[in-house]
Design an enzyme around this catalytic site. Sequence first.
Site, PDB file in Angstrom:
ATOM      1  N   GLY A 275       0.769  -1.234   0.000  1.00  0.00           N
ATOM      2  CA  GLY A 275       0.000   0.000   0.000  1.00  0.00           C
ATOM      3  C   GLY A 275       0.799   1.282   0.000  1.00  0.00           C
ATOM      4  NE  ARG A 320      -0.557   2.151  -5.760  1.00  0.00           N
ATOM      5  CZ  ARG A 320      -1.624   1.962  -6.519  1.00  0.00           C
ATOM      6  NH1 ARG A 320      -1.680   2.506  -7.707  1.00  0.00           N
ATOM      7  NH2 ARG A 320      -2.642   1.248  -6.078  1.00  0.00           N
ATOM      8  CB  CYS A 392     -17.088   1.730 -28.645  1.00  0.00           C
ATOM      9  SG  CYS A 392     -16.236   1.297 -30.154  1.00  0.00           S
ATOM     10  CD  GLU A 393     -17.302   2.406 -21.360  1.00  0.00           C
ATOM     11  OE1 GLU A 393     -17.505   1.317 -21.911  1.00  0.00           O
ATOM     12  OE2 GLU A 393     -17.720   2.708 -20.249  1.00  0.00           O
TER      13      GLU A 393
END
Length: 465
Positions: A275, A320, A392-393
Site C-alpha cells: 500500500g 505499486r 467505444c465508451e
Amino acid sequence: MRAHPAGPRHGDQLHDAVPLAPVSDLGFLDRSVWATGVERDHDGVLRVAGMDVRDLAAEFGTPAIFLDESDFRGRCKAFRSAFRGGDVYYASKAFLTSAIARWIAEEGLGLDVATGGELELAVRAGFPPERILMHGNNKSVVELAAALDARVGRIVLDSHEEIARLGFLAEARGVRAKVLVRVTVGVEAHTHEFIATAHEDQKFGFSLAGGDAAEAVRRVLALPQLDLVGLHSHIGSQIFDTAGFEVAAHRVVALASQIRDEHRLEMSELNLGGGLGIAYVTGDDPAELETVAVSLRQIVQREAAECGLAVPRLAVEPGRAIVGPSAFTLYEVGTIKDVEFGTGQHRSYVSVDGGMSDNIRTALYDAEYTVVLASRASTAGPRLSRVVGRHCESGDVVVKDAWLPADLAPGDLLAVAATGAYCRAMASNYNMVGRPPVVAVGAAGARPILRRETVEDLLALDVGD
Ligand SMILES: *Cc1c(COP(=O)(O)O)cnc(C)c1O
C-alpha cells in the site's frame, strides 16, 4: 464510500472540471513522477536509458510500456535496505513476468502471489519457493495443493474453510505448512486519510472485532500440520503516511498478545501488507521510504514492548511502490478535437492508440496521471486537453485534465508516467484490441519482456461454431 482501492487523493471526490493552472514549462519532467532513466534530450525528445522514444516507437510500435530496469532494481534495493532485518515481498499482482520474477529474486526480495497463475509463473521462472508467500481470499483446493507441492514459504490464511482445506491437504502430503492468519483490523487507508472503525465490511481476512481472528488462530493451532508463524494485515493502497499502519499495528499486536496469553505462543512475524504510495502527478508527496521503514519499525517495537512481547520480524508487500514509477506508456496521437464546454471554455480531446484497455485506472478509480509530449520540443502555449483512448465508451479516458502544447498534432508521441503498476496487469481485450507489450530498457538496450498481443492471439481462443 466510493470504491477506490488504488485511486485518487480523495476517493469520495470526483475531480470535476476544475482544470489545474497551466504549468509554465510544458516540457518539464518532474523527477518525482518519472523513472530515473527518463530525460529530455537537447532537442527536446524524451529518452529512457539513453534511447530515443521515436526509435523505440519505431521498433516496438505504440502503445507500448517501457520499463526502466535499473530504476526497478534501484527500488528493490531501496526496499531491501530500508527493511533490513525484515522481509520484503514484491506484490506480483502489480505486474509480473518471468523477467520481473528473476529481477526480484536477484535483488533478494520475496514474492507475494495470489493465484495459481501467479504461482505457476513464479515456479516456472525458477523463483526460490521458500521466498514465495501465497495470498487469496478464495484459493481453490487445486491452488492450495499447488502451493504445498511447490513448497512455498508462507501461506496467508483467509477463511475458516481454507484452514480446514489446507490442514487436510498438508496432512495428506505429510508436510507442515508455515502460515499466517490474515486479520481485518478495521482500518482503511488511502493517501493522507484513513478511517478506523471497529468493523471492516469487506471480503478479506478474519475480523478482529467479532473475535473471528482469535477463533481462526484456535482452529489453526488445533491442526498440527499448520505452523502458525505470524499475523498479517493489509490496510489499503496509495498510502502516503504511516498513521493508518500505526492503528493497524496496534490492533494486530493486541491480538498477538491475546494469543500469547491464551496459547503461550508468540507470533514471530508481523506482515503489514502493501500500500505504500507513489507520485502520479506533481504535488503528490508520499513519505520517504527510509522514513516509512523507520516509523513502521518503531511502531511495531513500541506496540510489542507495551504488551511485553518479543519484537516480531516485520514484513511488507509493496507492489505499486516498486514497479509503478519504473515504467511509462508511449502512445501515438491519432485525432484531436476541439470541444467547447461550460461557458466558452475549450478543451482538446486528444485520442491516442490505446486507452482503457491498457490503463483502466482512470476510468475505474478516477486516477490522475502526468502526460507530456515526448517526440519533440514545442514552444507553443498550453491547451487544456483530455487524453482519451480508442474504445467505444465515453469513459475511456487516460488523463482527464492535462495541459499539452497547442501545436500538438496527429503522429506526435505522448508519454504517460508511472504506469508500471496495475496497468498492463489489469489490461483487457475490450474492442478486440491486443494488449500492449512491455519493453525492458537498460544499459544492454531494449527488449520486450512481454510481447504485443495480436489479433491472431485473440482469434486463437475463438473455437468457432
Ligand atoms: C494489493 C496488495 C498488495 C500490494 O499493494 P500495493 O498498493 O501495490 O503496494 C500487498 N498485499 C496485499 C495483500 C494486497 O492485496
